[in-house]
Design a protein around this motif. Sequence first.
Motif, PDB file in Angstrom:
ATOM      1  N   PHE A   1       0.828  -1.202   0.000  1.00  8.95           N
ATOM      2  CA  PHE A   1       0.000   0.000   0.000  1.00  8.95           C
ATOM      3  C   PHE A   1       0.867   1.258   0.000  1.00  8.95           C
ATOM      4  CE2 PHE A   1      -4.027  -1.992   2.050  1.00  8.95           C
ATOM      5  CZ  PHE A   1      -4.319  -2.570   0.833  1.00  8.95           C
ATOM      6  N   ALA A   2       1.913   1.266   0.829  1.00 12.66           N
ATOM      7  CA  ALA A   2       2.770   2.449   0.919  1.00 12.66           C
ATOM      8  C   ALA A   2       3.445   2.743  -0.417  1.00 12.66           C
ATOM      9  CB  ALA A   2       3.819   2.255   2.015  1.00 12.66           C
ATOM     10  N   ALA A   3       3.971   1.705  -1.063  1.00 18.60           N
ATOM     11  CA  ALA A   3       4.614   1.906  -2.357  1.00 18.60           C
ATOM     12  C   ALA A   3       3.603   2.329  -3.422  1.00 18.60           C
ATOM     13  CB  ALA A   3       5.329   0.623  -2.783  1.00 18.60           C
ATOM     14  N   GLY A   4       2.420   1.712  -3.396  1.00 15.55           N
ATOM     15  CA  GLY A   4       1.408   2.072  -4.385  1.00 15.55           C
ATOM     16  C   GLY A   4       0.911   3.496  -4.232  1.00 15.55           C
ATOM     17  N   LEU A   5       0.711   3.945  -3.000  1.00 19.10           N
ATOM     18  CA  LEU A   5       0.248   5.312  -2.786  1.00 19.10           C
ATOM     19  C   LEU A   5       1.343   6.326  -3.129  1.00 19.10           C
ATOM     20  CD1 LEU A   5      -1.769   4.859   0.513  1.00 19.10           C
ATOM     21  CD2 LEU A   5      -2.679   5.316  -1.759  1.00 19.10           C
ATOM     22  N   SER A   6       2.597   5.989  -2.868  1.00 21.54           N
ATOM     23  CA  SER A   6       3.685   6.878  -3.287  1.00 21.54           C
ATOM     24  C   SER A   6       3.754   6.965  -4.802  1.00 21.54           C
ATOM     25  CB  SER A   6       5.017   6.374  -2.720  1.00 21.54           C
ATOM     26  OG  SER A   6       5.031   6.448  -1.313  1.00 21.54           O
TER      27      SER A   6
ATOM     28  N   GLN B   1       6.402  12.394  -0.234  1.00 21.71           N
ATOM     29  CA  GLN B   1       6.456  13.454  -1.227  1.00 21.71           C
ATOM     30  C   GLN B   1       7.895  13.763  -1.642  1.00 21.71           C
ATOM     31  OE1 GLN B   1       3.476  15.009  -2.580  1.00 21.71           O
ATOM     32  NE2 GLN B   1       2.910  13.064  -1.627  1.00 21.71           N
ATOM     33  N   PRO B   2       8.104  14.061  -2.937  1.00 21.81           N
ATOM     34  CA  PRO B   2       9.433  14.459  -3.396  1.00 21.81           C
ATOM     35  C   PRO B   2       9.816  15.803  -2.772  1.00 21.81           C
ATOM     36  CG  PRO B   2       7.777  14.793  -5.110  1.00 21.81           C
ATOM     37  CD  PRO B   2       7.103  14.064  -4.000  1.00 21.81           C
ATOM     38  N   PRO B   3      11.132  16.062  -2.663  1.00 23.15           N
ATOM     39  CA  PRO B   3      12.254  15.320  -3.262  1.00 23.15           C
ATOM     40  C   PRO B   3      12.757  14.166  -2.424  1.00 23.15           C
ATOM     41  CG  PRO B   3      13.076  17.297  -2.209  1.00 23.15           C
ATOM     42  CD  PRO B   3      11.582  17.335  -2.037  1.00 23.15           C
ATOM     43  N   GLN B   4      12.129  13.839  -1.281  1.00 20.72           N
ATOM     44  CA  GLN B   4      12.600  12.726  -0.477  1.00 20.72           C
ATOM     45  C   GLN B   4      12.521  11.441  -1.281  1.00 20.72           C
ATOM     46  OE1 GLN B   4      10.388  12.076   3.106  1.00 20.72           O
ATOM     47  NE2 GLN B   4      11.849  10.611   3.951  1.00 20.72           N
ATOM     48  N   PRO B   5      13.622  10.675  -1.371  1.00 15.82           N
ATOM     49  CA  PRO B   5      13.594   9.447  -2.171  1.00 15.82           C
ATOM     50  C   PRO B   5      12.714   8.389  -1.532  1.00 15.82           C
ATOM     51  CG  PRO B   5      15.687   9.642  -0.995  1.00 15.82           C
ATOM     52  CD  PRO B   5      14.948  10.929  -0.788  1.00 15.82           C
ATOM     53  N   ASP B   6      11.987   7.674  -2.354  1.00 17.90           N
ATOM     54  CA  ASP B   6      11.101   6.612  -1.907  1.00 17.90           C
ATOM     55  C   ASP B   6      10.953   5.643  -3.067  1.00 17.90           C
ATOM     56  OD1 ASP B   6       8.844   5.493  -0.082  1.00 17.90           O
ATOM     57  OD2 ASP B   6       7.856   5.844  -2.004  1.00 17.90           O
ATOM     58  N   TRP B   7      10.958   4.348  -2.775  1.00 16.50           N
ATOM     59  CA  TRP B   7      10.933   3.352  -3.844  1.00 16.50           C
ATOM     60  C   TRP B   7       9.690   3.475  -4.709  1.00 16.50           C
ATOM     61  CZ3 TRP B   7      12.680  -1.444  -0.504  1.00 16.50           C
ATOM     62  CH2 TRP B   7      14.039  -1.307  -0.223  1.00 16.50           C
ATOM     63  N   GLY B   8       8.530   3.718  -4.102  1.00 17.85           N
ATOM     64  CA  GLY B   8       7.313   3.844  -4.895  1.00 17.85           C
ATOM     65  C   GLY B   8       7.353   5.039  -5.830  1.00 17.85           C
ATOM     66  N   TYR B   9       7.791   6.189  -5.307  1.00 20.72           N
ATOM     67  CA  TYR B   9       7.874   7.373  -6.154  1.00 20.72           C
ATOM     68  C   TYR B   9       8.962   7.218  -7.220  1.00 20.72           C
ATOM     69  CZ  TYR B   9       8.795  12.133  -7.660  1.00 20.72           C
ATOM     70  OH  TYR B   9       9.006  13.245  -8.416  1.00 20.72           O
ATOM     71  N   MET B  10      10.041   6.502  -6.907  1.00 20.97           N
ATOM     72  CA  MET B  10      11.103   6.294  -7.887  1.00 20.97           C
ATOM     73  C   MET B  10      10.597   5.495  -9.087  1.00 20.97           C
ATOM     74  SD  MET B  10      14.294   5.560  -5.292  1.00 20.97           S
ATOM     75  CE  MET B  10      15.447   5.143  -6.607  1.00 20.97           C
ATOM     76  N   VAL B  11       9.702   4.550  -8.857  1.00 16.93           N
ATOM     77  CA  VAL B  11       9.111   3.805  -9.970  1.00 16.93           C
ATOM     78  C   VAL B  11       8.284   4.732 -10.850  1.00 16.93           C
ATOM     79  CG1 VAL B  11       7.490   1.966 -10.569  1.00 16.93           C
ATOM     80  CG2 VAL B  11       9.131   1.624  -8.707  1.00 16.93           C
TER      81      VAL B  11
END
Length: 319
Positions: free
Chosen positions: A252-257, A264-274
């Motif tokens: 859920f966390a990755a999907g919502l990111s 929220q960017p610019p903080q790196p997160d695996w979901g947002y990186m995808v």
Amino acid sequence: MSETGAAVDAAAAVPAASPPGSPSKSPPTLPPGAVRTVRWQFLPALRRRTVARSWPALLSWLLLTALVLVALLGPLFIQADPLRQTSSALLGPGSPGHPLGTDDLGRDELARLVHGARPLLLVSFAATALAAGIGTLVGLVAGYAGGVVELVLMRLVDLALAFPSILLVILLVAAAGPGTVSLVLGIGVSLAPGLARLARALTAREAAKDYVVACRLGGTGAPRILVREVLPNIGGPLLAQVVMTLSIAAGFAAGLSYLGLGIQPPQPDWGYMVQAGQEFLFTAPRLVVLPATLTLLFVVACNFVGDDLRDALDPRGTA
């Protein structure tokens, strides 16, 4: 285990046979109000049993431990700044100073992967802990109290389960606004009903056993019975389910990111990186494949570890 406790009590209450001619001894007595119980504690049982007995379970334990260590200690060993942009964009793997290359803004990909593990795992563990706390409390109260209390609480749980979990998470996070706190609250609240239903079933089963009835007759209060008697006996199956719930929380966390409702960017997160790298899927597939693979490995490892814990902590397989 309560039947074993009842047998122990019965055996203790019957005086042992004395040899002919020997003086008779009176049976041992308990202090007034004391209740002799034999509790199945899941942590001692875990120490007696062996986890990771198969190679998939062992590999999953090692992988889960490695990912947690990377999230906790990895940023201490990575010198590159995950937010620092360079003049050269989309450098390939093996470039000087960038083992995995850079993204479209010239940010070091290895540093972003290492720093991106902590937000995802933090949200996953925090949301799972929140879901476990709410679900266990509701399940304990409903399963032990019964009657109208159980009816009201479980109808609320059924109402929450009627909504698809991902839809409920999106609604809660969208209402509270994107961010780490709203992500934890949304995922935790949406996953709590499933744990509450399991806790209620386990508690209702334990509440009907002899050791709980003996505690009631001995004058022990309901909170003390739930905390010291019932909870240790249902802790094993609950712990296994909580670990499996951790994998759902991570998804859920990755999907919502990915949808822009999480970290929220610019903080790196695996979901947002995808999400950010999908437009370079054919020119630089590593920008999508690497964070997606790490997320998948974490989810799969949690499921295998949960299965292994369920087998190790099953009281029916414990002597």
